[in-house]
Design a protein around this motif. Sequence first.
Motif, mmCIF file in Angstrom:
data_model
loop_
_atom_site.group_PDB
_atom_site.id
_atom_site.type_symbol
_atom_site.label_atom_id
_atom_site.label_comp_id
_atom_site.label_asym_id
_atom_site.label_seq_id
_atom_site.Cartn_x
_atom_site.Cartn_y
_atom_site.Cartn_z
ATOM 1 N N ALA A 246 -27.465 -28.759 -24.085
ATOM 2 C CA ALA A 246 -28.871 -29.363 -24.486
ATOM 3 C C ALA A 246 -29.922 -28.015 -24.123
ATOM 4 C CB ALA A 246 -29.448 -30.616 -23.437
ATOM 5 N N LEU B 111 -30.287 -37.399 -19.254
ATOM 6 C CA LEU B 111 -29.570 -36.111 -19.917
ATOM 7 C C LEU B 111 -28.098 -36.267 -19.359
ATOM 8 C CD1 LEU B 111 -29.702 -33.412 -21.128
ATOM 9 C CD2 LEU B 111 -30.524 -32.303 -18.996
ATOM 10 N N LEU C 9 -24.842 -35.886 -21.725
ATOM 11 C CA LEU C 9 -23.999 -35.010 -22.154
ATOM 12 C C LEU C 9 -22.493 -35.224 -21.795
ATOM 13 C CD1 LEU C 9 -25.841 -32.177 -19.668
ATOM 14 C CD2 LEU C 9 -25.556 -32.077 -22.188
ATOM 15 N N ALA D 236 -26.889 -27.550 -19.727
ATOM 16 C CA ALA D 236 -28.061 -27.630 -20.442
ATOM 17 C C ALA D 236 -28.827 -26.571 -19.857
ATOM 18 C CB ALA D 236 -28.801 -29.118 -19.968
#
Length: 308
Positions: A143, A171, A175, A181
């Motif tokens: 990300a 998040l 993932l 990220a």
Amino acid sequence: MCIRDRVSTQSTGNQAMASALDGKWGAAGIRPEDTGDAGEFYSGKTASNYQSSSRVKEIQKHLAKRALRLLDLPEGHSCMLLDIGCGTGLSGQQLSVRGHEWTGFDISPQMLEIATNQGAKGDMFAQDAGCFFRFRSGSFDGAISISAIQWLCSEDFDASHTKLVTLFKCLKRALAPGARAALQFYPEASQHVGWIAEAAKEAGLSGGLIIDYPNNAKGKKFFVCVQAPGKRVFPVLAKKAAAKKAAAAAAQPSQRRASKSEMSVAKKRKLQAKIGSMGWAPGMWRHKKKGAEHQEQDQDQEETGPES
């Protein structure tokens, strides 16, 4: 906050909005974040000016490329990526150029409309990064976020902390195990850097901060680089490895048969050589012993004659 502070904040926000409408970004040190609301700021003419600014395009391109390098993705392989605060698709364009698939969201519908009209290839939808969002667990190989998460920070620590922890928890779920990220941001205050790092840690992500050009007061760039727990496996590479293993397994039986056949021929030759020189070979002692016993029995029968 006293009334005078509120008036001052509102005045600063209006100046930032006016500068943006005139096509001036960061004029006189005024930050877009001073308006307090990204959805309001990036709307109407402001969104159009953002997309038409050559300076913004160049900066976004540079930051997106830097974030991609921090993800450390396998070269030459397409990955599925998430773009948080994708805006008009400037950062997503860099993902597409490098052959990646991506999904993005942004708080401003006007920015997303511009991205669609500009032919952005990612799947996009309207979403506040500080509010709960959900994807299927492990959907993304990585990300990025460019100049977005600083909007989640304000003078109110509790409100900022809640938004940041919500972002990082969502998040983490999105993932894949071990995926990374890279989120670039512009902190308004030094404590915001710590707030962002602590929120990521509280959400269960590992990693830390990277600061590019740390000695340049105006040019320094902050990245919070985090990694989801678990062993990092790229689905694209995993599929190729599985296909390679299956192909090797399919070819293995025929190789074994050929190997057995070759060994048997070599073994026969070796045994024949020993039999020719010694009259027998190891492994034949049982046959030799049985043959000797039969000979003795035949001799006994010849001497005694047939039994009556």
